[in-house]
Design a protein around this motif. Sequence first.
Motif, short mmCIF file in Angstrom:
data_model
loop_
_atom_site.label_atom_id
_atom_site.label_comp_id
_atom_site.label_asym_id
_atom_site.label_seq_id
_atom_site.Cartn_x
_atom_site.Cartn_y
_atom_site.Cartn_z
N SER A 1 6.05 1.41 0.27
CA SER A 1 6.69 1.54 -1.05
C SER A 1 7.51 0.30 -1.42
O SER A 1 7.94 0.16 -2.55
CB SER A 1 7.57 2.78 -1.06
OG SER A 1 8.49 2.66 0.01
N ASP A 2 7.71 -0.60 -0.43
CA ASP A 2 8.57 -1.75 -0.73
C ASP A 2 7.78 -3.02 -1.10
O ASP A 2 8.29 -4.12 -1.02
CB ASP A 2 9.53 -2.04 0.45
CG ASP A 2 8.79 -2.15 1.78
OD1 ASP A 2 7.55 -2.00 1.79
OD2 ASP A 2 9.45 -2.39 2.81
N SER B 1 0.50 2.34 -1.88
CA SER B 1 0.69 3.75 -1.47
C SER B 1 1.06 3.83 0.02
O SER B 1 1.59 4.83 0.48
CB SER B 1 -0.56 4.57 -1.77
OG SER B 1 -1.64 4.05 -1.01
#
Length: 381
Positions: free
Chosen positions: A282-283, A279
């Motif tokens: 994102s990668d 969270s």
Amino acid sequence: MIYLDYHATTPCDPQVVEAMLPYFTEEFANPSSSTHKAGQKVANAVETAREIVAELIGAQPSEILFTAGATESNNLSILGLTNGIQNGRRRIITTPIEHKAILEPYKQLGKIGYEVATLPISKDGLVNLEIAHELINENTLLVSVQTANNEIGTIQSISELCKIAHDCGAFFHTDAAQAVGKIPINVQELDVDFLSISAHKLYGPKGVGALYLKGGPLSTPLRPLFYGGGQEHSIRPGTYNVPAIVGFGEACKLCNKLMEKETIRITALRNKLENSLISTFSDISINGYVQHRLPGNSNLTFSGIDSEALIANVPELALSAGSACNSGALEPSYVLQAIGLSREKAYQTLRIGIGRFTTESDIEVASKLIIAAVVRLKSLL
Ligand SMILES: Cc1ncc(COP(=O)(O)O)c(C=O)c1O
């Protein structure tokens, strides 16, 4: 130090240590010394440990052979079988994501004329059963597929693979070093011929393990790899490492008792850590078969972040950038490459192993430290 490297090894449970201690001092007799009571008493302790190990995997005590660990159990299955069986079958099959203790004996057999075939692996790390049907044939002597992977935690469909091997008249071995004590294993349901166990992966001592032999050593096709005093029906001679064997038994007893609750707790901790990291960034991608992996396993690729640099930035944590048995090697993990990660992505991958002694607060601290390190490293890009 927060220890998050439970695939490399686990600490001995204090109860295991306590069970072992008398066997260094008062109960030091050789269990093969049947001429006196002291020896008989220790022999009973070895047999009790054998019963407990057998119970954990649904075997008969007579089907458990004590070894020095999963490396030896794997070698004994593979080389003991090829030494023992001369039926003209020369094809031996495995996967590209096995531990080196499988891949290396296979390589040696390849050098002396065995035909080594490798089952392809999906990007989740799963063996494709349809292709297994095509590759396993009437010339196949042995199929060896791990129960669970030591880097990505993927759990294989062992009973299905074993059936394919048996339908072709081949033997089936599974390296269950990472699985036993973590997930339920029943050798009768799986129907495997040989299964390797390591005590130090399940909160027992290092340097001891077992090989499950279907039907026991008296009817086994395996030939010993060395010869000596006749212990373990001469399949694995050598004076018993009694304290370690007793500790191994105690560790199996605890796993049997705690596994169900432990799985729920450890899975929740693993998910909490992954959710917190994903969270925030994102990668990040999770490697392995997310729905069916070892409870304490999290194998994460941090896009653009070198995992060695990340580990160096969190000295408070014990983490791994690859399999422990390969650390020191500069090559990126062959397991990650086999599931399709580029060399670059493999270098950006962290293996986190959560276990019995990991606490909620350990996970909170680890998550904060990893996030801060990633932010710091990203700012340098
Ligand atoms: C899947 C697997 N097999 C075998 C081994 C080797 O086990 P041992 O250390 O008991 O020889 C390991 C240890 O890293 C492992 O993870």
